[in-house]
Structures are given as C-alpha cells and as structure tokens.
Design an enzyme around this catalytic site. Structure first.
Site, PDB file in Angstrom:
ATOM      1  N   GLY A  44       6.571-108.639 -23.497  1.00 10.76           N
ATOM      2  CA  GLY A  44       6.840-109.707 -24.457  1.00 10.76           C
ATOM      3  C   GLY A  44       5.785-109.718 -25.537  1.00 10.76           C
ATOM      4  O   GLY A  44       4.665-109.223 -25.339  1.00 10.76           O
ATOM      5  N   CYS A  83      -1.776-110.401 -20.788  1.00 12.32           N
ATOM      6  CA  CYS A  83      -1.376-110.654 -22.169  1.00 12.32           C
ATOM      7  C   CYS A  83      -1.904-109.527 -23.040  1.00 12.32           C
ATOM      8  O   CYS A  83      -3.054-109.104 -22.873  1.00 12.32           O
ATOM      9  CB  CYS A  83      -1.951-111.996 -22.622  1.00 12.32           C
ATOM     10  SG  CYS A  83      -1.558-112.420 -24.323  1.00 12.32           S
ATOM     11  N   LEU A  84      -1.077-109.055 -23.968  1.00 11.84           N
ATOM     12  CA  LEU A  84      -1.518-107.971 -24.850  1.00 11.84           C
ATOM     13  C   LEU A  84      -2.694-108.392 -25.721  1.00 11.84           C
ATOM     14  O   LEU A  84      -3.431-107.553 -26.216  1.00 11.84           O
ATOM     15  CB  LEU A  84      -0.357-107.487 -25.714  1.00 11.84           C
ATOM     16  CG  LEU A  84       0.777-106.772 -24.954  1.00 11.84           C
ATOM     17  CD1 LEU A  84       1.965-106.532 -25.866  1.00 11.84           C
ATOM     18  CD2 LEU A  84       0.300-105.459 -24.349  1.00 11.84           C
ATOM     19  N   HIS A 121       5.604-117.785 -21.169  1.00 14.15           N
ATOM     20  CA  HIS A 121       4.337-117.239 -21.669  1.00 14.15           C
ATOM     21  C   HIS A 121       4.393-117.061 -23.196  1.00 14.15           C
ATOM     22  O   HIS A 121       3.469-117.459 -23.908  1.00 14.15           O
ATOM     23  CB  HIS A 121       4.066-115.896 -20.972  1.00 14.15           C
ATOM     24  CG  HIS A 121       2.845-115.166 -21.436  1.00 14.15           C
ATOM     25  ND1 HIS A 121       1.735-114.975 -20.641  1.00 14.15           N
ATOM     26  CD2 HIS A 121       2.557-114.570 -22.629  1.00 14.15           C
ATOM     27  CE1 HIS A 121       0.821-114.297 -21.326  1.00 14.15           C
ATOM     28  NE2 HIS A 121       1.286-114.039 -22.536  1.00 14.15           N
ATOM     29  N   GLU A 122       5.497-116.500 -23.692  1.00 16.99           N
ATOM     30  CA  GLU A 122       5.626-116.289 -25.146  1.00 16.99           C
ATOM     31  C   GLU A 122       5.718-117.616 -25.897  1.00 16.99           C
ATOM     32  O   GLU A 122       5.141-117.771 -26.968  1.00 16.99           O
ATOM     33  CB  GLU A 122       6.852-115.425 -25.472  1.00 16.99           C
ATOM     34  CG  GLU A 122       6.830-114.017 -24.929  1.00 16.99           C
ATOM     35  CD  GLU A 122       5.489-113.329 -25.029  1.00 16.99           C
ATOM     36  OE1 GLU A 122       4.792-113.501 -26.047  1.00 16.99           O
ATOM     37  OE2 GLU A 122       5.124-112.617 -24.080  1.00 16.99           O
ATOM     38  N   GLN A 176       0.798-113.053 -32.308  1.00 14.50           N
ATOM     39  CA  GLN A 176       0.043-111.900 -31.787  1.00 14.50           C
ATOM     40  C   GLN A 176      -0.005-110.743 -32.779  1.00 14.50           C
ATOM     41  O   GLN A 176      -0.782-109.807 -32.600  1.00 14.50           O
ATOM     42  CB  GLN A 176       0.632-111.419 -30.458  1.00 14.50           C
ATOM     43  CG  GLN A 176       0.435-112.416 -29.318  1.00 14.50           C
ATOM     44  CD  GLN A 176       0.993-111.880 -28.018  1.00 14.50           C
ATOM     45  OE1 GLN A 176       2.184-111.978 -27.762  1.00 14.50           O
ATOM     46  NE2 GLN A 176       0.143-111.279 -27.198  1.00 14.50           N
ATOM     47  N   HIS A 231       2.461-119.109 -26.667  1.00 15.63           N
ATOM     48  CA  HIS A 231       1.787-118.509 -27.830  1.00 15.63           C
ATOM     49  C   HIS A 231       2.144-119.257 -29.116  1.00 15.63           C
ATOM     50  O   HIS A 231       1.320-119.394 -30.020  1.00 15.63           O
ATOM     51  CB  HIS A 231       2.192-117.040 -27.997  1.00 15.63           C
ATOM     52  CG  HIS A 231       1.411-116.071 -27.150  1.00 15.63           C
ATOM     53  ND1 HIS A 231       0.049-115.895 -27.294  1.00 15.63           N
ATOM     54  CD2 HIS A 231       1.791-115.219 -26.169  1.00 15.63           C
ATOM     55  CE1 HIS A 231      -0.363-114.959 -26.430  1.00 15.63           C
ATOM     56  NE2 HIS A 231       0.676-114.546 -25.732  1.00 15.63           N
TER      57      HIS A 231
HETATM   58 NI    NI Z   1       0.595-113.075 -24.278  1.00 17.91          NI
END
Ligand code: NI
Length: 164
Positions: free
Chosen positions: A46, A88-89, A130-131, A51, A134
């Site tokens: 995701g 998380c990226l 989670h997204e 991000q 953000h």
């Molecule tokens: Ni994330």
C-alpha cells in the site's frame, strides 16, 4: 508512469492532514499510476499520496488481490478487532503490532469520481486502515502497542511482512 521518491518518517509532510481530491483529471490519473508503480517497485502492499509528498486523499493498495485505488476514502463501518505486525515504506526499519478493526466497509471514489463501496476483512482491512491513517498524518509507529525485531517474527508471518 514514473517512480516517485518515497518520503521518510522524519519528514514533516507525513504529519499533515490531507485535503480532499476535487479534480478527477489527468493529473490524478498520473499520480495514481505513479503511486502504484512506486509501491510495486518497493515491494509494498500500500501507499498513500503523502508518502510521495502529495497532501491529497488518495491511496493505492494491493494485498495480492489486484490493485485498488481509493480516492477520498472513508470508513463508514467497522467490526471486531485484529492485532498484527505492520511495516511502512516510510519507516524502513520499523515493525510493530497494531490493533485494527477486523472488518470494514469503506466508501471512496475511483479515479473518475464514481463512488464505490467495499467490504474488506483481515489483512486487506488492515492495509486500508494503515493507508487511511497516512491521510490524517498518522504513522503506525504512533499507535503500535509493541515494536518488534523483524528477525523475531516467526516464519508463518513472513508473508505478512510487507510494507505499506
Ligand atoms: Ni505506511
């Protein structure tokens, strides 16, 4: 399509609340295409617009069931709880347990502005929650109840150890 640079956790932009998408134009399509390409390249499940430095309410998710694009997403119903490991990226070295709803109904728009509604469960629900965090400027490391050493996560959870 083009790869975009993924913003890392120390960047203030990840702490800001995103604005709704108002224009369902070519620029939005390019953003979503680039986000998907960036997510796949990074082996993530995701990615949210902040991000890649864009403070708009748009996310992409692919937990192995195909690419899902959500614009202006909103959880309208949630049921039960689940606790599992997230990464998380934007937080490349962090893993931690987060409690999420086990089932959600999410309402959103697609890239053309058409409204969609989806019922999601378990890992898919976790990835979308989670997204959506953000978009509110929240990272999973803020709400994790326990951080973990990735080497200590048992094998059965390895396939879940993909970043969002
Ligand atoms: Ni994330």
């Amino acid at each position: 399509m083009a790869l975009r640079k993924i913003v890392i956790k120390s960047d203030e932009i990840l702490r800001k609340k995103c604005k709704p998408v108002l224009n369902f134009d070519e620029k939005l399509g390019i953003l979503l295409d680039d986000m998907a390409e960036t997510m796949y390249k990074a082996n993530g499940v995701g990615l949210a617009a902040p991000q890649v430095g864009i403070l708009r309410r748009a996310v992409v998710v692919d937990v192995g069931e195909g690419l899902l694009e959500l614009v202006n997403p909103e959880i309208i119903k949630s049921k039960g709880t689940q606790r599992g490991v997230e990464g998380c990226l934007s937080c490349p070295d962090d893993w931690g347990y987060v409690v999420r709803p086990n089932e959600i109904i999410v309402k959103a728009q697609d890239r053309t502005g058409k409204y969609i509604q989806l019922k999601l469960k378990e890992f898919f629900a976790r990835a979308v929650c989670h997204e959506l965090d953000h978009l509110e400027g929240q990272l999973f490391i803020d709400i994790a109840d326990e951080m973990v050493d990735p080497d200590e996560i048992e094998n059965e959870k390895q396939d879940r150890k993909r970043k969002r």
